[in-house]
Design a protein around this motif. Structure first.
Motif, PDB file in Angstrom:
ATOM      1  N   THR A 441       0.834  -1.204   0.000  1.00 29.27           N
ATOM      2  CA  THR A 441       0.000   0.000   0.000  1.00 29.27           C
ATOM      3  C   THR A 441       0.865   1.249   0.000  1.00 29.27           C
ATOM      4  N   HIS A 442       1.947   1.214   0.730  1.00 27.95           N
ATOM      5  CA  HIS A 442       2.833   2.373   0.763  1.00 27.95           C
ATOM      6  C   HIS A 442       3.363   2.689  -0.631  1.00 27.95           C
ATOM      7  N   ALA A 443       3.717   1.644  -1.383  1.00 28.41           N
ATOM      8  CA  ALA A 443       4.231   1.882  -2.725  1.00 28.41           C
ATOM      9  C   ALA A 443       3.225   2.677  -3.538  1.00 28.41           C
ATOM     10  N   PHE A 444       1.998   2.287  -3.458  1.00 26.46           N
ATOM     11  CA  PHE A 444       1.004   2.977  -4.270  1.00 26.46           C
ATOM     12  C   PHE A 444       0.854   4.426  -3.857  1.00 26.46           C
ATOM     13  N   PHE A 445       0.605   4.670  -2.567  1.00 20.98           N
ATOM     14  CA  PHE A 445       0.312   6.071  -2.257  1.00 20.98           C
ATOM     15  C   PHE A 445       1.563   6.922  -2.235  1.00 20.98           C
ATOM     16  N   THR A 532      -5.816  26.327  -9.193  1.00 25.63           N
ATOM     17  CA  THR A 532      -5.239  26.259 -10.534  1.00 25.63           C
ATOM     18  C   THR A 532      -4.863  24.837 -10.935  1.00 25.63           C
ATOM     19  N   MET A 533      -4.699  23.939  -9.970  1.00 27.31           N
ATOM     20  CA  MET A 533      -4.306  22.562 -10.298  1.00 27.31           C
ATOM     21  C   MET A 533      -5.233  21.597  -9.562  1.00 27.31           C
ATOM     22  N   PRO A 534      -6.469  21.547  -9.971  1.00 31.80           N
ATOM     23  CA  PRO A 534      -7.450  20.772  -9.206  1.00 31.80           C
ATOM     24  C   PRO A 534      -7.193  19.273  -9.181  1.00 31.80           C
ATOM     25  N   VAL A 535      -6.835  18.737 -10.341  1.00 30.67           N
ATOM     26  CA  VAL A 535      -6.642  17.287 -10.380  1.00 30.67           C
ATOM     27  C   VAL A 535      -5.489  16.884  -9.468  1.00 30.67           C
ATOM     28  N   THR A 536      -4.461  17.662  -9.545  1.00 32.52           N
ATOM     29  CA  THR A 536      -3.330  17.388  -8.674  1.00 32.52           C
ATOM     30  C   THR A 536      -3.741  17.463  -7.219  1.00 32.52           C
ATOM     31  N   PHE A 537      -4.564  18.447  -6.924  1.00 32.35           N
ATOM     32  CA  PHE A 537      -4.990  18.619  -5.547  1.00 32.35           C
ATOM     33  C   PHE A 537      -5.747  17.395  -5.049  1.00 32.35           C
ATOM     34  N   ILE A 538      -6.706  16.968  -5.853  1.00 34.88           N
ATOM     35  CA  ILE A 538      -7.531  15.840  -5.404  1.00 34.88           C
ATOM     36  C   ILE A 538      -6.672  14.592  -5.196  1.00 34.88           C
ATOM     37  N   THR A 539      -5.822  14.324  -6.180  1.00 28.79           N
ATOM     38  CA  THR A 539      -5.021  13.103  -6.060  1.00 28.79           C
ATOM     39  C   THR A 539      -4.024  13.202  -4.919  1.00 28.79           C
ATOM     40  N   PHE A 540      -3.458  14.369  -4.774  1.00 30.66           N
ATOM     41  CA  PHE A 540      -2.526  14.556  -3.666  1.00 30.66           C
ATOM     42  C   PHE A 540      -3.248  14.349  -2.343  1.00 30.66           C
ATOM     43  N   THR A 628      -0.888  13.666 -15.309  1.00 27.06           N
ATOM     44  CA  THR A 628      -2.035  13.497 -14.418  1.00 27.06           C
ATOM     45  C   THR A 628      -2.673  12.126 -14.502  1.00 27.06           C
ATOM     46  N   LEU A 629      -2.521  11.480 -15.626  1.00 27.50           N
ATOM     47  CA  LEU A 629      -3.131  10.150 -15.733  1.00 27.50           C
ATOM     48  C   LEU A 629      -2.620   9.174 -14.685  1.00 27.50           C
ATOM     49  N   PRO A 630      -1.289   9.084 -14.522  1.00 22.35           N
ATOM     50  CA  PRO A 630      -0.821   8.160 -13.489  1.00 22.35           C
ATOM     51  C   PRO A 630      -1.323   8.534 -12.109  1.00 22.35           C
ATOM     52  N   LEU A 631      -1.457   9.835 -11.868  1.00 22.65           N
ATOM     53  CA  LEU A 631      -1.944  10.239 -10.552  1.00 22.65           C
ATOM     54  C   LEU A 631      -3.334   9.662 -10.306  1.00 22.65           C
ATOM     55  N   VAL A 632      -4.157   9.773 -11.324  1.00 21.76           N
ATOM     56  CA  VAL A 632      -5.527   9.283 -11.163  1.00 21.76           C
ATOM     57  C   VAL A 632      -5.539   7.779 -10.943  1.00 21.76           C
ATOM     58  N   LEU A 633      -4.759   7.078 -11.771  1.00 23.78           N
ATOM     59  CA  LEU A 633      -4.776   5.621 -11.638  1.00 23.78           C
ATOM     60  C   LEU A 633      -4.260   5.178 -10.286  1.00 23.78           C
ATOM     61  N   LEU A 634      -3.200   5.843  -9.855  1.00 23.43           N
ATOM     62  CA  LEU A 634      -2.637   5.428  -8.575  1.00 23.43           C
ATOM     63  C   LEU A 634      -3.545   5.787  -7.411  1.00 23.43           C
ATOM     64  N   SER A 635      -4.251   6.857  -7.557  1.00 18.14           N
ATOM     65  CA  SER A 635      -5.125   7.210  -6.441  1.00 18.14           C
ATOM     66  C   SER A 635      -6.236   6.174  -6.291  1.00 18.14           C
ATOM     67  N   PHE A 636      -6.590   5.591  -7.404  1.00 18.60           N
ATOM     68  CA  PHE A 636      -7.563   4.492  -7.304  1.00 18.60           C
ATOM     69  C   PHE A 636      -7.027   3.390  -6.396  1.00 18.60           C
ATOM     70  N   PHE A 637      -5.764   3.033  -6.653  1.00 17.49           N
ATOM     71  CA  PHE A 637      -5.201   1.969  -5.835  1.00 17.49           C
ATOM     72  C   PHE A 637      -4.923   2.423  -4.422  1.00 17.49           C
ATOM     73  N   ALA A 638      -4.654   3.716  -4.283  1.00 11.81           N
ATOM     74  CA  ALA A 638      -4.397   4.207  -2.927  1.00 11.81           C
ATOM     75  C   ALA A 638      -5.631   4.035  -2.042  1.00 11.81           C
ATOM     76  N   ILE A 639      -6.753   3.983  -2.692  1.00 10.81           N
ATOM     77  CA  ILE A 639      -7.971   3.779  -1.910  1.00 10.81           C
ATOM     78  C   ILE A 639      -8.279   2.299  -1.765  1.00 10.81           C
ATOM     79  N   THR A 640      -8.212   1.611  -2.887  1.00 13.97           N
ATOM     80  CA  THR A 640      -8.770   0.260  -2.882  1.00 13.97           C
ATOM     81  C   THR A 640      -7.780  -0.826  -2.517  1.00 13.97           C
ATOM     82  N   ALA A 641      -6.517  -0.512  -2.542  1.00 12.57           N
ATOM     83  CA  ALA A 641      -5.565  -1.596  -2.318  1.00 12.57           C
ATOM     84  C   ALA A 641      -5.671  -2.164  -0.929  1.00 12.57           C
ATOM     85  N   GLY A 642      -6.238  -1.376  -0.046  1.00 13.32           N
ATOM     86  CA  GLY A 642      -6.324  -1.872   1.308  1.00 13.32           C
ATOM     87  C   GLY A 642      -7.381  -2.936   1.512  1.00 13.32           C
TER      88      GLY A 642
END
Lengths: 844, 102, 176
Positions: A441-445, A532-540, A628-642
């Motif tokens: 899980t750490h790797a993903f987030f 100014t950087m919403p997607v980044t904000f959400i994923t971060f 931004t694409l990788p950010l989105v994909l990884l954030s998916f796993f940051a939630i669900t990998a657990g």
């Protein structure tokens, strides 16, 4: 060879996994890394490294760049596809623990034994194979955009490919030596990538620091490997930790019923009988199995050190390797400096690959560390103790430093060190599965967080250039929206971005009047970026919450909770190390949540504190998309990998996600010959997890979100912490300590002893002496040559000439002379004749 | 009669004097005269031996006769050469005829 | 052992002529004198021939040697007159030549003459026989096919060649 059968053979497939990236590395390095020479001062190069002025530097050609990207991407995609295929196969098996995918070739016949190299997919490998290729793929895609204008992009991709290939080699390795090979290759890649922008002194110094620090650890690890090989004659994981040792007797662990069975033979079926007969039905376990080599080693005394078993000593050596590679205290100093490398590298090193490799190695060797002990029952072997103490201490140590850092990447760096401490500590108290879970899980987030921070920095630099362009040239077109529009834009500032990642001391457009130089990475210059950087904000935010362990819905929570649960279970039994780990990790978790919220608050919330932050954005186009694409994909796993690791007896969630058993636990736990059962559910650690996570988040919110920092306002922490603040911010002055202790003496030694005395004095002196001797001999021979040889060689003709001249005088041309000579000759002959025949007596 | 050896002695003396003359005189004609001396001494030697050792055999006298012939021929040719040399160089000093000098 | 009779005295007289003449030849600066001394020496030789019962030889000696060769020499001396008195008598190696001459004489005497035919050797103070061949015998010998006719012919050839050679050599090429 039946290709079809081979491809479908799960034993063979793991060989192919590292092949893709490694092949990509070779192809890019050898074939597609073409570059053209341009003057170092041109815009394309980013042109302001004063050391390079006046030189010509190579810049990769556009076509090479595109080909390299394609090749690299294909390699990693191939690895990803194959590994997910293997994962799919592996998880469909019921008893992967016994029926591992294994394939080996004879590598070396030493006469005493045969050394094999091969690939192994066992339950521990599976989650790694799931995570690593995917994370690497995300990083690849991210790098396409991030490094878009870098003059050495092809080289970057080849090195990233090598890095990924080495990590995959390490993951699928079936023996410690192959693991070490991958380990070392990653060390090399980290060196080359941290120092990728080698024009900057800070970058190459950081690279050297990283390499030498991990080298120290690697040498000791190699000692451990050698010792292991010497004691057991093998380095294969299965043979050491799973298979019965040659001539093994049946060993019952934890005193179950000893069934008398014949000696177990062969690789599989080491577990003879009895799976989870618990003593008290809860945590205790016992299984009757044939003694493994690891257990045998635990009963042999170590060399040189009394009171320790061989397994313990080897274990400690191997752990030292991880201490270096995974940046635990005291070898943690290289990791923050490694931020000098490009952000994808940081993501790779500190999330997906290198530090994970360190933890993976100790997780892999856990049976060796635990041999002879049983942490679940409070029997600790020295390696486990070392891990628990070092890990826990590192966790809290790094967390305290992270609280005061102002550089967005440094916060994440120390956060990584801290989280690795979590994993190592978990392993130390016997949480084999928990450590592996947290690793994944750490790797993903963490990869997500690093890449998001890279996006932030990228955006800030765009803002910086906007400000420059705006502030000094009104006529200049404000083509900000097309920043990074295409990959091949050669805007001056875009070429910059690749170099100015670290807010290096230069003001590129010659605007020397900007007196305090602007650091795009300093969080105090940011603020309000959510607009100014919403997607980044959400994923971060998602990644940060996962890191903080936000209850229930983030992956980080589940893995951290499992660690705390393990620690608590041991604390209730009164085991000291467990208690230490529990307390320290809880505090560290609190601090983690706090500084994460602080970071997000300072960066994204509130209002922009500087002009640059006001205009920070990624723009539109391929660059921003690939980032931004990788950010989105990884954030998916940051939630669900657990959710694959939810304990089955967890209220509500357990029933949803793990109805029969904890999937992750079931899978990974089978890697051990003596399975450790999951700890039973206890509400207390869950409450503690909740408390620390929410408490930290809340405190951070209060301090940094409710009243966001204004421009020019000082961080409230400074006043709260008072005199402690500088200590924390300067990382407890460890760098200074090491410099004084190790670096300066080494430099002194290198300069004065090795260089002056040995190299110039002894070696050069000897060589000079030799040269003098030979010169003297040469001169001597020259004289002899002149004298003797020339003397002879010239003398003979001279002699001839002189004698010729003398003889010439005989030819007087005068007849009477000739006749006289005749007469004399005749007389002499007559005289001789007369005397000899006795005609003339000697004295008549 | 006088013992043979006296004749031989005289002939030897004449011969030696002739040798000396050949080797030491500068004038070519003088050298030629010395050569005649030598030849004459040889003749004396021959006849003396003939008379004392084998008077019946004509070999001695025949030999001497041939010596005469040769002497005459040689004197004639030699003198012709000397005249010829004299014509070209106006000198009969033998030492000056040293074209073979190396 | 030596009887003092007319032959002995004649021998010594002729010996004196020969040797004195010889010395005179080699040591006379004036070549005419030298030629005359030669004649004296040759006379002595002729005298020896007479004493040695070879009258033909004596006559030939006088006729040919003295009458032809010596005269020829005198002619040559006269023809090469201009330079004869200007140079020195002996050349540079006269001392060496002297030594050689003396040595030769000594060697001949001591090495050959005396040991073989001297006091201790064959010492024919008397000729072997007195049966002397006559001049007629000489003439016969010169034309006898078994004896010396061939050398006789060769000798005549030699004389012819010499004559021709001398003429060719001494010919005055200017007057043609």
């Amino acid at each position: 060879m039946d290709l079809n059968a081979l491809i479908n053979d799960p034993n063979f497939l793991p060989w192919l996994i590292p092949v893709g990236p490694l092949l990509a590395f070779l192809i890019i390095t050898l074939l597609t890394n073409r570059s053209k020479l341009i003057p170092a001062t041109s815009e394309e190069y980013g042109g302001h490294h004063p050391d390079y002025d006046g030189m010509s530097v190579p810049v990769v050609t556009t076509r090479s760049r595109i080909v390299s990207i394609t090749v690299g991407l294909s390699g990693i995609i191939a690895a990803w596809l194959i590994s997910w295929q293997v994962v799919a196969r592996a998880t469909s098996l019921a008893h992967l623990g016994e029926e591992v995918f294994h394939s080996a070739v004879v590598w070396m016949n030493t006469g005493v034994s045969t050394f094999n190299m091969g690939v192994l997919v066992d339950p521990l490998t599976v989650p790694l194979l799931f995570m690593v290729p995917f994370a690497c793929l995300m990083i690849f895609i991210y790098s396409i955009g991030y490094m878009a204008h870098d003059p050495r992009q092809s080289r970057f991709f080849s090195l990233i490919a090598l890095f990924a290939g080495a990590m995959l080699t390490l993951v699928v390795a079936d023996n410690l030596l192959l693991l070490f090979v991958g380990w070392e290759i990653m060390g090399l890649c980290s060196f080359m990538l941290i120092g990728f922008w080698f024009e900057k002194p800070s970058a190459y110094k950081a690279a050297i620091k990283a390499f030498t620090t991990t080298r120290v650890a690697d040498v000791i690890m190699l000692l451990g490997i050698a010792y292991l090989y010497a004691s057991t004659g093998t380095l294969s994981f299965r043979e050491i930790m799973y298979n019965p040792a040659p001539g093994a007797e049946i060993v019952a662990v934890e005193g179950g019923s000893e069934a008398i069975v014949s000696e177990a033979e062969g690789e599989e079926g080491a577990i003879v009988e009895g799976e989870h007969e618990g003593e008290e039905g809860e945590e205790g376990y016992s299984s009757v199995h044939a003694e493994t080599l690891a257990e045998r080693l635990a009963n042999t005394p170590a060399l040189l050190i009394p009171g320790m078993s061989a397994a313990s000593l080897i274990g400690i050596f191997l752990i030292i390797g991880t201490i270096g590679k995974s940046a635990q205290f005291p070898l943690h100093v290289w990791l923050p400096d490694a931020m000098e490398g490009p952000t994808p590298v940081s993501a790779m090193i500190h999330a997906a690959a290198m530090v994970s490799a360190g933890v993976y190695a100790v997780i892999r060797m856990y049976p060796l560390f635990a041999a002879g002990g049983d942490p679940h029952h409070g029997i600790f072997t020295p390696p486990l103790l070392v891990m628990a103490v070092v890990g826990a201490f590192t966790a809290i140590f790094a967390a305290t430093i992270a609280v005061t850092q102002n550089d967005v990447k440094k916060v994440l760096a120390y956060s990584t060190i801290s989280q690795l401490g979590f994993m190592v500590a978990a392993l130390g108290i016997g949480g084999f599965v928990a450590a592996a879970f947290h690793l994944i899980t750490h790797a993903f987030f963490k990869a997500l967080l690093f890449m998001a921070s890279g996006a932030v920095i990228h955006g800030m630099e765009h803002g910086e250039h906007h400000v420059h362009a705006h502030g000094h040239d009104e006529a200049e077109e404000h083509s900000h929206d097309s920043h990074g529009a295409t990959v091949v834009t050669s805007h001056a500032h875009d070429a910059h971005d690749a170099h100015d990642e670290h807010g290096h001391a230069h003001d590129d457009h010659g605007h020397e009047e900007h007196a305090p130089h602007f650091d795009p990475q300093d969080m105090r210059n940011m603020g309000g970026l959510r607009k100014t950087m919403p997607v980044t904000f959400i994923t971060f935010l998602i990644g940060g919450l996962s890191l903080a362990g936000f209850p229930l819905i983030t992956a980080g929570f589940w893995s951290k909770d499992e660690i705390l649960a393990e620690a608590w279970a041991g604390t209730t039994h009164g085991y000291g190390p467990h208690a230490l780990v529990f307390v320290l990790l809880a505090i560290a978790a609190f601090l983690t949540a706090f500084y994460t919220m602080r970071q997000i608050g300072m960066t994204f919330w509130g209002e922009a504190r500087t002009e640059e932050a006001k205009h920070a954005n990624l723009g539109r186009g391929i660059v921003s998309f690939t980032m931004t694409l990788p950010l989105v994909l990884l954030s998916f796993f940051a939630i669900t990998a657990g959710f694959i690791g939810v304990p089955s007896d967890f209220p509500l969630f357990g029933a949803i996600f793990s109805p029969e058993y904890n999937a992750f636990h079931h899978l990974v736990g089978a890697a051990l010959i003596a399975e450790s059962p999951a700890v039973p559910f206890n509400i207390f650690p869950v409450l503690v997890s909740f408390a620390v996570a929410l408490g930290g988040i809340g405190l951070g919110y209060l301090m940094y979100w409710r009243k966001p920092l204004q421009a020019g306002e000082v961080d409230p922490l400074v006043s709260i912490l008072g005199p402690v603040y500088p200590v924390l911010q300067n990382k407890y002055y460890f760098d200074e300590l090491y410099t004084a202790l190790f670096v300066k003496p080494s430099q002194w030694f290198a300069k004065n002893v090795a260089y002056e005395f040995i190299d110039r004095g002894v070696i050069d002196g000897f060589l000079h002496l030799l040269a003098r001797v030979f010169t003297w001999i040469g001169d001597f021979l020259k004289v002899m040559n002149l004298w003797l040889i020339d003397g002879v060689g010239d003398g003979i003709p001279e002699l001839m000439a002189k004698s010729g001249i003398s003889f010439r005088r005989l030819q007087s041309g005068r007849v009477q002379t000739y006749m006289l000579l005749l007469a004399i000759a005749a007389l002499v002959i007559a005289l001789v004749f007369a005397l000899s025949t006795g005609v003339l007596q000697a004295a008549p | 009669m006088v013992p043979l050896w006296m004749y031989l002695l005289v002939a030897a003396a004449m011969f030696s004097i002739g040798v000396y003359g050949v080797l030491a005189r500068r004038n070519a004609v003088a050298i030629l005269m010395s050569v005649e001396l030598m030849l004459s001494a040889v003749n004396i030697n021959l006849i003396a031996f003939w008379r004392y050792m084998a008077p019946e055999n004509m070999a001695g006298q025949a030999f001497a006769a041939f010596v005469f012939v040769v002497a005459a021929a040689e004197a004639a040719v030699g003198l012709a050469i000397i005249i010829s040399i004299y014509r070209s160089r106006r000198s009969v000093v033998v030492e000056d005829v040293n074209l073979l000098k190396g | 052992m030596l009887e003092l009779n007319a032959q002995t005295i004649a021998f010594f007289v002729f010996a004196l002529f020969s040797l004195a003449g010889a010395v005179g030849v080699v040591s006379s600066k004036n070549l005419i004198h030298g030629a005359l001394y030669l004649i004296v020496s040759l006379f002595g030789g002729a005298g020896f021939f007479v004493l040695l019962s070879a009258p033909f030889m004596a006559v030939v000696q006088v006729l040919v040697y003295i009458g032809a060769i010596a005269i020829l020499i005198i002619f040559a001396v006269m023809l090469t007159r201009s330079m004869t008195n200007m140079t020195e008598l002996f050349n540079r190696q006269w001392w060496m030549s002297g030594i050689v001459g003396i040595l030769l004489f000594v060697l001949l005497t001591i090495g050959v003459i005396l040991p073989v035919w001297g006091e201790n050797g064959i010492n024919p103070s008397q000729p072997v026989s007195d049966n002397v061949a006559t001049t007629e015998d000489l003439g016969v010998a010169l034309v006898d096919g078994n004896q010396y006719v061939l050398p006789f012919q060769v000798a005549s050839l030699l004389l012819t060649a010499a004559m021709i050679g001398a003429i060719v050599l001494a010919r005055d090429t200017d007057t043609e």
